[in-house]
Design a protein around this motif. Structure first.
Motif, PDB file in Angstrom:
ATOM      1  N   VAL A  95     -11.420   3.678   4.823  1.00 21.22           N
ATOM      2  CA  VAL A  95     -10.391   3.645   5.853  1.00 21.22           C
ATOM      3  C   VAL A  95     -11.066   3.960   7.185  1.00 21.22           C
TER       4      VAL A  95
ATOM      5  N   SER B 123      -9.438   3.276  13.902  1.00 23.75           N
ATOM      6  CA  SER B 123      -8.951   2.065  14.559  1.00 23.75           C
ATOM      7  C   SER B 123      -9.981   1.549  15.572  1.00 23.75           C
TER       8      SER B 123
ATOM      9  N   VAL C 298     -12.259  -0.596  13.587  1.00 20.42           N
ATOM     10  CA  VAL C 298     -11.588  -1.860  13.246  1.00 20.42           C
ATOM     11  C   VAL C 298     -11.676  -2.820  14.433  1.00 20.42           C
ATOM     12  N   ILE C 299     -11.384  -2.308  15.624  1.00 18.69           N
ATOM     13  CA  ILE C 299     -11.430  -3.143  16.827  1.00 18.69           C
ATOM     14  C   ILE C 299     -12.855  -3.639  17.096  1.00 18.69           C
TER      15      ILE C 299
ATOM     16  N   SER D 159     -13.779  -0.457   1.563  1.00 18.99           N
ATOM     17  CA  SER D 159     -12.680  -0.565   0.618  1.00 18.99           C
ATOM     18  C   SER D 159     -12.492  -2.051   0.323  1.00 18.99           C
TER      19      SER D 159
ATOM     20  N   LYS E  41     -10.307  -3.631  -1.333  1.00 17.64           N
ATOM     21  CA  LYS E  41      -8.927  -4.106  -1.178  1.00 17.64           C
ATOM     22  C   LYS E  41      -8.535  -4.256   0.287  1.00 17.64           C
ATOM     23  N   ARG E  42      -8.884  -3.269   1.095  1.00 24.43           N
ATOM     24  CA  ARG E  42      -8.505  -3.323   2.512  1.00 24.43           C
ATOM     25  C   ARG E  42      -9.266  -4.422   3.256  1.00 24.43           C
TER      26      ARG E  42
ATOM     27  N   TYR F 214      -8.088  -8.174   3.375  1.00 21.31           N
ATOM     28  CA  TYR F 214      -6.963  -8.644   4.202  1.00 21.31           C
ATOM     29  C   TYR F 214      -7.386  -9.780   5.135  1.00 21.31           C
TER      30      TYR F 214
ATOM     31  N   VAL G 189      -1.517   3.613   8.763  1.00 21.09           N
ATOM     32  CA  VAL G 189      -2.566   3.419   7.753  1.00 21.09           C
ATOM     33  C   VAL G 189      -1.885   3.223   6.402  1.00 21.09           C
ATOM     34  N   PRO G 190      -1.518   1.984   6.084  1.00 19.42           N
ATOM     35  CA  PRO G 190      -0.812   1.731   4.825  1.00 19.42           C
ATOM     36  C   PRO G 190      -1.754   1.882   3.625  1.00 19.42           C
ATOM     37  N   SER G 191      -1.183   2.067   2.446  1.00 16.32           N
ATOM     38  CA  SER G 191      -1.985   2.146   1.224  1.00 16.32           C
ATOM     39  C   SER G 191      -2.644   0.798   0.969  1.00 16.32           C
ATOM     40  N   SER G 192      -3.698   0.783   0.149  1.00 17.78           N
ATOM     41  CA  SER G 192      -4.358  -0.499  -0.127  1.00 17.78           C
ATOM     42  C   SER G 192      -3.413  -1.430  -0.899  1.00 17.78           C
ATOM     43  N   GLU G 193      -2.496  -0.879  -1.691  1.00 22.36           N
ATOM     44  CA  GLU G 193      -1.511  -1.706  -2.394  1.00 22.36           C
ATOM     45  C   GLU G 193      -0.596  -2.415  -1.383  1.00 22.36           C
TER      46      GLU G 193
ATOM     47  N   VAL H 246      -1.411  -3.156   1.698  1.00 20.55           N
ATOM     48  CA  VAL H 246      -2.233  -4.160   2.382  1.00 20.55           C
ATOM     49  C   VAL H 246      -2.300  -5.441   1.544  1.00 20.55           C
ATOM     50  N   ILE H 247      -2.545  -5.280   0.248  1.00 24.25           N
ATOM     51  CA  ILE H 247      -2.635  -6.432  -0.658  1.00 24.25           C
ATOM     52  C   ILE H 247      -1.298  -7.168  -0.722  1.00 24.25           C
TER      53      ILE H 247
ATOM     54  N   ARG I 179      -4.875  -1.503  14.331  1.00 20.66           N
ATOM     55  CA  ARG I 179      -5.290  -1.935  12.991  1.00 20.66           C
ATOM     56  C   ARG I 179      -4.710  -3.298  12.634  1.00 20.66           C
TER      57      ARG I 179
END
Lengths: 391, 391
Positions: free
Chosen positions: A54, A57, A60-61, A87, A89-90, A93, B54-58, B60-61, B90
């Motif tokens: 995680v 921000s 990320v930018i 991550s 999973k993240r 996206y 900051v959402p969970s990875s679930e 995000v998916i 983000r």
């Protein structure tokens, strides 16, 4: 085709709390310029793109802007994977939108079995994964449960993965693999993969070069220096930036890889630090001597300083750092060696890891410059005795 | 053009710890089917796409899959903005790649001044922002510092923003605005924007419809029910899913908006819950009466139950919940009203916020069904006295 190989960007990383983002942006600009000068057909980023699952921000930018400059502004294809710091999973996206502009990013094992096809090359993007990911993947593929139970090490998992990849090989093309693992030099030094103790380097089980022999070239991430590359065709590019004192004296670079050569060849291109990390190990007297420090690259650089034979009794902690910063600028790391403490004993920083009390004592001394008092020693002993009972 | 208007997806939200993700996916499927049946030219998502910065990875998916289904699988354009629940920075990641397939997403104020142009419509995507964002933006635009200091409320900021937008108006096209704020019905009920106390609804300063009069239609997010829409052409779509007990009895829907009509028209399309949220307020005897509960929609639904005139002395906390769950299934919320406690006093749940001890006492009673003992009261008083000193 001509590819630029880089890895381990670790965007968002700090060094003892000092942000490396400006330095990372500076290194990125040099890398992009090399890509443009060399007219590469793509940039390979072999994992650990972010430093954390995680990221902030700001990170990320910063990454979005770097990827945009490569892929949208300069129309250079990207071949990227996630590493153990990302991550999966993240970072996944949005990847399907990015495919439209030849930005290929794999973060999940299941995505690794669709090579990117160019006219003369198949590029396999294999993100970092662990044996559990492989078991889940092969279960979904309907593998015999007994065989799945046998996938215990990353070596066993990798053998299956590579075997499945070779089935997809087009014999008229060259085969590149981009992945993110610790790979040891050769068969002769092969490590027992069943041994928990020997098989881990940097927290990851080690693979050996012989597992990758079917590929014409392997571009690796995970280890931060090109000097760790296990063979002429299985290569680490190293990171773009120096992340700690251990990396201070190694040259950072990227590789330009030409897949038309046989065997496939690489050329290093140096990345010059903007703010370099300078390591000094000197006595207090030397460090404060104008004769010495006038020769140091003082200005925009960062210094990691170890003071040798330090007479703690003559200084306070704050004074030491501020006196050094007055001379050297930003001191990102301050350490002491052979500290002469108040009772005139010199403490060698060799640590016997079985002697818990000794470790605490040395730590206390190296931080405060003082020794533990009798009553303090008693408390430390008491705590370890209690902890021993719990085991 | 024909647009589907939705908002406040809050992907990743939970209801008292129960995940709403399955329900959100179910509502999404219905929404997508309506979009396909109606052959819409685009789907508008008016902010609060995620529930958290900051959402969970679930989460995000799940969001990635929903957006992919709309935009890549079914080639439907997306017009989206971030809301106050999203992290603007983000959510911005990857947006320029998404533009290639007509997935338009604005998360920063500076992005709002480039309308999406269709043959007959200009669509302005104005993400949630606060007065400070506006001050930073107008400073970059070189605005006179004195004028910048005057941007104190969201109303003042919005006037400047809309004034700049109208300068971009193409007179031959209709003008749509997509944004995420609390907008109150009309000029008559305008609220004093300079007053801190009155100007906030849901944590956001309120705007009034007259500020948006230059637009042909405004699609709003922020308030979760369409019944809060301030006018016939300034509309909330409401959320797709019921997020709490207050929303239990309101119908959820999306709007199909036809911009060819004059004035622009909308039609609600109902979203049917898969797992509905059923609110019951009954006495213990009624709740346990087969005559009563056999008529309830027991099965896959969630229940929020308030027990009226509850005789605490006859039950234990665990028994109450488990007995109700045996009958009703998942009880996501359990509350008591007019609890008859052990000393036969009925406690009304009206709270005097200046009486700290009283609040603690009522809370204790409503949770345990018991009153505070004399020594417990002593401790509570002592704590508040101590806290008072610190102030």
């Amino acid at each position: 085709m001509k590819l630029l190989h880089t890895a381990d960007w670790h965007i968002g990383r700090t060094l003892n709390g000092y942000s490396l983002l400006d330095e990372q942006k500076h290194a990125f600009s040099q890398m992009l310029q090399i890509a443009l000068d060399e007219k590469v057909d793509g940039i390979v980023i072999a994992g650990d793109i972010y430093d954390r699952g995680v990221p902030s921000s700001e990170a990320v930018i910063a990454l979005d802007e770097m990827l945009r400059k490569i892929n949208l502004e300069n129309k250079i294809p990207i071949y990227a994977i996630s590493g153990n710091h990302d991550s999966a999973k993240r970072l996944n996206y949005g990847r399907e939108w990015m495919e439209y502009t030849d930005f290929h990013l794999n973060t999940l094992l299941e995505e690794a079995f669709t090579p990117i096809e160019t006219s003369d090359t198949q590029i396999f993007l294999l993100p970092f994964f662990d044996p559990m990911d492989a078991r889940v993947y092969y279960q979904k593929q309907g593998m015999d449960p007994q065989k799945i139970t046998n996938i215990k090490t990353i070596g066993e998992a990798m053998s299956l993965v590579i075997s499945d990849m070779t089935k997809l090989f087009d014999k008229n093309k060259k085969h590149l693999l981009i992945t993110h693992f610790a790979v040891s030099p050769n068969k002769d030094t092969e490590i027992d993969l069943t041994s928990e103790t020997n098989s881990k380097v940097g927290g990851l089980a080690t693979l050996t070069t012989n597992q990758f022999k079917d590929f014409d070239y392997v571009m690796l991430g995970h280890i931060h220096t090109k000097f760790a590359s296990p063979s002429e065709t299985i290569r680490y590019s190293g990171s773009l930036v120096k992340f700690n004192v251990k990396e201070a004296n190694t040259e950072k670079s990227i590789d330009i890889v030409d897949t038309n050569d046989d065997p496939i060849s690489f050329v290093h291109h140096k990345i010059t630090p903007h703010t370099d990390l300078i390591v000094l190990k000197e006595t207090w007297e030397t460090l404060l001597d104008p004769e010495f420090y006038s020769k140091q690259p003082i200005g925009k650089n960062w210094f990691a300083i170890t003071i040798e034979d330090f007479k703690r009794s003559e200084h306070t902690q704050t004074n030491v750092r501020s006196q050094l910063q007055d001379i050297y600028g930003t001191v990102v790391e301050l350490d002491y060696k052979n500290v002469e403490v108040s009772n005139n004993q010199s403490i060698e920083q060799t640590i016997d890891s079985t002697n818990h009390e000794g470790i605490v004592e040395q730590f206390y001394t190296s931080i405060t410059g003082d020794t533990l008092s009798k009553s303090q020693k008693g408390i430390v002993n008491e705590i370890f005795t209690e902890l021993g009972k719990e085991e």
